[in-house]
Scaffold this motif. Structure first.
Motif, PDB file in Angstrom:
ATOM      1  N   THR A 205      -2.103  30.263  -7.044  1.00  0.00           N
ATOM      2  CA  THR A 205      -0.866  31.071  -7.869  1.00  0.00           C
ATOM      3  C   THR A 205      -0.074  31.894  -6.932  1.00  0.00           C
ATOM      4  N   SER A 206       1.137  31.533  -6.995  1.00  0.00           N
ATOM      5  CA  SER A 206       2.185  32.217  -6.306  1.00  0.00           C
ATOM      6  C   SER A 206       3.123  32.970  -7.211  1.00  0.00           C
ATOM      7  N   SER A 207       4.180  33.674  -6.409  1.00  0.00           N
ATOM      8  CA  SER A 207       5.052  34.606  -7.148  1.00  0.00           C
ATOM      9  C   SER A 207       6.475  33.896  -6.807  1.00  0.00           C
ATOM     10  N   ARG A 208       7.592  34.342  -7.729  1.00  0.00           N
ATOM     11  CA  ARG A 208       8.837  34.075  -7.129  1.00  0.00           C
ATOM     12  C   ARG A 208       9.315  34.986  -6.336  1.00  0.00           C
ATOM     13  N   ALA A 209      10.516  34.942  -5.914  1.00  0.00           N
ATOM     14  CA  ALA A 209      10.801  36.002  -4.647  1.00  0.00           C
ATOM     15  C   ALA A 209      11.421  37.032  -5.538  1.00  0.00           C
ATOM     16  N   ILE A 210      11.082  38.299  -5.140  1.00  0.00           N
ATOM     17  CA  ILE A 210      11.231  39.465  -5.758  1.00  0.00           C
ATOM     18  C   ILE A 210      12.242  40.150  -4.987  1.00  0.00           C
ATOM     19  N   THR A 211      12.393  40.143  -3.624  1.00  0.00           N
ATOM     20  CA  THR A 211      13.357  40.812  -2.880  1.00  0.00           C
ATOM     21  C   THR A 211      13.585  39.742  -1.691  1.00  0.00           C
ATOM     22  N   SER A 212      12.948  38.693  -1.572  1.00  0.00           N
ATOM     23  CA  SER A 212      13.314  37.772  -0.664  1.00  0.00           C
ATOM     24  C   SER A 212      14.305  36.782  -0.988  1.00  0.00           C
ATOM     25  N   PRO A 213      14.555  35.606   0.033  1.00  0.00           N
ATOM     26  CA  PRO A 213      15.377  34.724  -0.374  1.00  0.00           C
ATOM     27  C   PRO A 213      14.622  33.664  -0.859  1.00  0.00           C
ATOM     28  N   ALA A 214      13.122  33.620  -1.094  1.00  0.00           N
ATOM     29  CA  ALA A 214      12.512  32.503  -1.661  1.00  0.00           C
ATOM     30  C   ALA A 214      11.149  32.903  -1.750  1.00  0.00           C
ATOM     31  N   GLY A 215      10.425  32.632  -2.832  1.00  0.00           N
ATOM     32  CA  GLY A 215       8.938  32.650  -2.809  1.00  0.00           C
ATOM     33  C   GLY A 215       8.187  31.357  -2.775  1.00  0.00           C
ATOM     34  N   THR A 216       7.096  31.192  -2.482  1.00  0.00           N
ATOM     35  CA  THR A 216       6.378  30.038  -2.772  1.00  0.00           C
ATOM     36  C   THR A 216       6.609  29.265  -3.998  1.00  0.00           C
ATOM     37  N   ALA A 217       6.682  29.901  -5.062  1.00  0.00           N
ATOM     38  CA  ALA A 217       6.873  29.316  -6.160  1.00  0.00           C
ATOM     39  C   ALA A 217       8.244  28.540  -6.481  1.00  0.00           C
ATOM     40  N   ASP A 218       9.179  29.461  -5.741  1.00  0.00           N
ATOM     41  CA  ASP A 218      10.524  28.933  -5.789  1.00  0.00           C
ATOM     42  C   ASP A 218      10.757  27.544  -4.941  1.00  0.00           C
ATOM     43  N   THR A 219       9.958  27.738  -3.734  1.00  0.00           N
ATOM     44  CA  THR A 219      10.162  26.585  -2.820  1.00  0.00           C
ATOM     45  C   THR A 219       9.446  25.252  -3.470  1.00  0.00           C
ATOM     46  N   MET A 220       8.286  25.710  -3.869  1.00  0.00           N
ATOM     47  CA  MET A 220       7.495  24.362  -4.625  1.00  0.00           C
ATOM     48  C   MET A 220       8.287  23.923  -5.778  1.00  0.00           C
ATOM     49  N   GLU A 221       8.987  24.718  -6.382  1.00  0.00           N
ATOM     50  CA  GLU A 221       9.714  24.175  -7.641  1.00  0.00           C
ATOM     51  C   GLU A 221      10.802  23.066  -7.018  1.00  0.00           C
ATOM     52  N   VAL A 222      11.264  23.161  -5.849  1.00  0.00           N
ATOM     53  CA  VAL A 222      12.115  22.064  -5.329  1.00  0.00           C
ATOM     54  C   VAL A 222      11.672  20.741  -5.503  1.00  0.00           C
ATOM     55  N   LEU A 223      10.331  20.742  -5.466  1.00  0.00           N
ATOM     56  CA  LEU A 223       9.598  19.437  -5.419  1.00  0.00           C
ATOM     57  C   LEU A 223       8.637  19.072  -6.394  1.00  0.00           C
ATOM     58  N   ALA A 224       8.417  20.139  -7.180  1.00  0.00           N
ATOM     59  CA  ALA A 224       7.634  19.872  -8.498  1.00  0.00           C
ATOM     60  C   ALA A 224       7.530  20.978  -9.442  1.00  0.00           C
ATOM     61  N   GLU A 225       7.063  20.663 -10.531  1.00  0.00           N
ATOM     62  CA  GLU A 225       7.114  21.667 -11.807  1.00  0.00           C
ATOM     63  C   GLU A 225       5.959  22.636 -11.244  1.00  0.00           C
ATOM     64  N   VAL A 226       6.231  23.960 -11.450  1.00  0.00           N
ATOM     65  CA  VAL A 226       5.398  25.000 -11.152  1.00  0.00           C
ATOM     66  C   VAL A 226       4.996  26.042 -12.182  1.00  0.00           C
ATOM     67  N   GLU A 227       5.668  26.023 -13.526  1.00  0.00           N
ATOM     68  CA  GLU A 227       5.391  26.488 -14.611  1.00  0.00           C
ATOM     69  C   GLU A 227       4.198  25.828 -15.399  1.00  0.00           C
TER      70      GLU A 227
END
Lengths: 520, 520
Positions: A205-227
């Motif tokens: 389980t990963s987080s979305r970006a809080i202060t960064s330009p991308a979290g693992t969840a944001d990046t994975m979401e480019v390729l697949a559903e993450v929710e």
């Protein structure tokens, strides 16, 4: 008036996890009870009770004098329909405020104090001001290691906890986590398929970006559903051994999310808070074996080897007490990892590494193999030192790519690949020289200003890295964006400092992170 | 969209000194620039710039997608009409945030750091969260005495400063101030007419109640106008030598008001902050000679003699550096002073003392004479030890009452006297016994809950005090109110503790405040 009972009104203001109660200045309840702005109030409706902060309004369109307005967060927590009657009264401070005051005064807190505070925080009984007070009072050297341990335990205890052993009869649950601060450091999306291909269970389980330009969840979401609901995650983990989901759907360590809502705008991320935040989330997610990435560098979160060692020991102490197997690895945090900064650009880097593309960024490949190797060495059948080689074989053979595709398909593959932002500009070297500095913070800021992570294709694409020699006018990186205004903001920011420092080859800062003899 | 320019909308929410900017979630600016909830934003309009905190809204009634909403505070500060275009962009953190972070990390701050922080606070560039961080990081033993000195200087420097010498050619400007926490302690309204009658200049500015049931300004307002422009104050001081005005009309130490807006809900009032707050306000108000009342008692702000001595030394150190003549007097803070708690009831006590009414509360009379005597001893023509007698002569002769009437007439006498709240109830002794405890905090809370200070006639009227013997069923005090709901809240509160403790005569706590040989 005899009873302070008013109908509920939903006020569409996103107060970012704070319960705000709105009353009109001319409301008889405000008049009579002498409520003051920012006072704590208790609202009862629907058999539930809520503590909130009072905002006094003068505008009938927001809340008329005879209604009780609730912010989105408060409305959601109370779970009562608009128009239903609610009772409002002055609230006593939450029970743990006395312990908070003792911490502010410099006392050491006991286990039960920290449990009481975390419970009140998780139940949203603290105002933003009280949360800020807690964050500052527990900052830096203010928490000893047992207080950090008890804070971590309390944060685990207030939320859900996934028990994979019971759920799917699994053995060890492995994971890899980074403390953050290094743009482009998307190793999780490589480590998960590699270790899953080795046969280990890694439902991350990963987080979305809080202060960064991308979290693992944001990046994975480019390729697949993450929710993914927890049941879907279990099915996927059973089928593929891996998963790369957003952790926000499970209610893991809810106090952590609330504390982050104050730490983020304050820019505070102290060792004790970091340890409690990361370990509570991981243990609540059912992780039993964790490799932790601790990058060190002049613009990383940890800036000296001694600070890194101190932080490592604190992580190790708390993990051991909570029976989490932890392997904390100090890594090179002098510059971003890979080329892309921003969800689409980082996803591209990851897929190039998995595909053994000759264009793939070698630093991202090497770091992912090193961390995956350390995870694989949690396998009792693997000899110490063999992990890196096993990981490399899995990657080179294409098994990691096949595993990633299986995970993407299981989570739900995105229909069409997203592209980098269509508009942009290049930033060029002002003179001949060697790259002797690449500022993590500056480049993260530029990528965020260009629109990342909300605009998936926005961000920065690096063309050169530390130690490379450039000629005047040679492009250093390209900024991608989707909207003109974002691009203009990013251009202004680059004008005040592009994040690159040029100099002489001997000025390239030495990597002080890697221990001698460490397999890379 | 090309430019982040939107028309201004006034959003009627009282954010209590915080600049809040509202944007709709569907606003193109939010979408494009990736603004996040609680982000800092810069708004420019009307040739002015404002830093605020972003709140994202979902409700068109609050702020439609194409408008820029401003809270009452932000709207007032920007001073631009609704509908006028404003430019919005992401804001850099205010310049002094780096110094705040160093303080949080435990560093000692330099003079220029504290000036920068206070300037940013006074300009409303700090969010509530950042203010809370500053208040906690400078709490307790976190400020050394030179930091307190520099904080005080910085708070004086950011606001207006009244120069009475220049304005009306005056000599010393005397004043008397209490650190607070003792209900009914309305000595200023006696000290000012006494010392003015002695010929000293005492144009006092007072606060309204913040957490107490009545401030001097609230109580004086029962008798006279207190919201006086500076020119009126000068005329009154010239004519009568005294004045009892609300200090809020002059812009004295504005950073202090903003810090109080966070200290109040946090319940923090540490020595360094107290010294900087009081001395900055007094020096900005042009005071040259100050008698300071430091009450000590089990439910007072200061609870031990050693704490009182430490606080006294800190006041004396800072005052001496800022060339303020200070006489700090440690007084008896074991219980409320006088009988009434609440504006109307306290004004009644004051007028009884001035009229030499046999019913007048003797403790209020004695304390006022003692403090007035210390002020009078600032007069170089008065021998040390003679002040009390001179003050008593002025009071007994009726000259203090005549002076008070002159001041009331000069400020603008209230047409008809206000009465205590018409509804109420009596609280009686549950058993025979001697009063061995009267809880300042509890009685203040009961008085506030009954409606004071907003409801002028609400409050508590004490019938017995420490050391007196009562019979079961004998009334201890009466609660006055104007509204049924207030009375009901007060009744519930009294039910959870009435503030009185009964016991044996030998259990009456000793007064540990008065120094041996002190004239009383």
């Amino acid at each position: 008036m005899s009873e302070p009972i008013l109908p509920i009104r939903r006020v569409g203001i996103d107060t970012w996890r704070e319960n705000v109660v709105f009353l009109h200045r001319d409301c008889p309840v405000v008049r009579a009870a002498g409520f003051q702005a920012l006072a704590k109030v208790r609202v009862q409706a629907n058999g539930k009770t809520l503590i909130g902060v009072l905002n006094v309004v003068d505008d009938d369109a927001i809340c008329p004098p005879c209604e009780l307005g609730l912010s989105e967060e408060a409305f959601r927590r109370l779970g009562a329909e608009p128009g239903r009657p609610a009772r409002i009264e002055q609230a006593e401070p939450p029970p743990s405020i006395a312990a908070l005051h003792r911490k502010i005064a410099g006392d050491r807190l006991e286990e039960h104090d920290l449990h009481a505070i975390v419970q009140d925080i998780a139940a949203a009984r603290y105002s933003k001001i009280e949360l800020a007070a807690f964050v500052v009072a527990t900052n830096q050297f203010e928490l000893d290691r047992d207080e950090v341990l008890h804070l971590t335990e309390a944060m685990i205890a207030t939320g859900q906890r996934i028990d994979w052993q019971r759920e799917i009869g699994a053995g060890p649950i492995v994971d890899k986590h980074c403390i953050g601060g290094i743009p482009g450091n998307r190793t999780s999306m490589l480590v998960v398929p590699i270790v899953a291909a080795h046969g280990m269970l890694c439902p991350k389980t990963s987080s979305r970006a809080i202060t960064s330009p991308a979290g693992t969840a944001d990046t994975m979401e480019v390729l697949a559903e993450v929710e993914l609901p927890l049941d879907r995650m279990k099915d996927i983990a059973r089928a593929t051994h891996g998963c790369l989901a957003w952790g926000g759907t499970a209610d893991l360590s809810p106090a952590d999310d609330i504390l982050i809502s104050v730490e983020r705008p304050l820019g505070i991320d102290s060792p004790g808070q970091m340890v409690a935040s990361i370990l509570s989330k991981k243990i609540a997610a059912g992780v039993t074996h964790l490799v932790l990435d601790l990058p060190v560098g002049p613009t990383a979160k940890v800036r000296s080897m001694s600070a890194a060692q101190r932080l490592k020991r604190l992580f190790e102490y708390v993990a051991a007490r909570l029976r989490l197997e932890l392997d904390a690895v100090i890594t090179d945090g002098r510059q971003p990892i890979g080329r892309g900064i921003g969800p689409v650009l980082e996803a591209r880097d990851v897929m190039q590494v998995l595909a053994n593309d000759p264009q793939a960024p070698q630093d991202l490949r090497q770091k992912a193999l090193r961390l995956a190797g350390r995870v694989i060495e949690f396998d009792p059948d693997v000899r110490g030192g063999d992990g890196y080689r096993i990981a490399r074989d899995i990657l080179d053979s294409g098994r990691a790519l096949a595993k990633m595709n299986a995970i993407i398909d299981a989570q739900g593959r995105r229909a069409e690949p997203q592209q980098p932002g269509a508009i942009g500009f290049e930033v060029t070297a002002p003179a001949d020289g060697t790259v002797i500095g690449v500022d993590n913070l500056r480049l993260a800021r530029i990528a965020r200003t260009s629109g990342a992570p909300q605009v998936r294709g926005a961000g920065v694409d690096l063309f050169v890295k530390l130690g490379e020699t450039v000629r005047a006018g040679q492009p250093l990186y390209r900024v991608h964006a989707q909207f003109d205004a974002d691009l203009e903001f990013a251009r202004q920011l680059v004008g005040r400092g592009n994040g690159f420092t040029l100099g002489a080859p001997e000025q390239v800062p030495r990597e002080f992170a890697s221990a001698p003899g460490d397999v890379r």
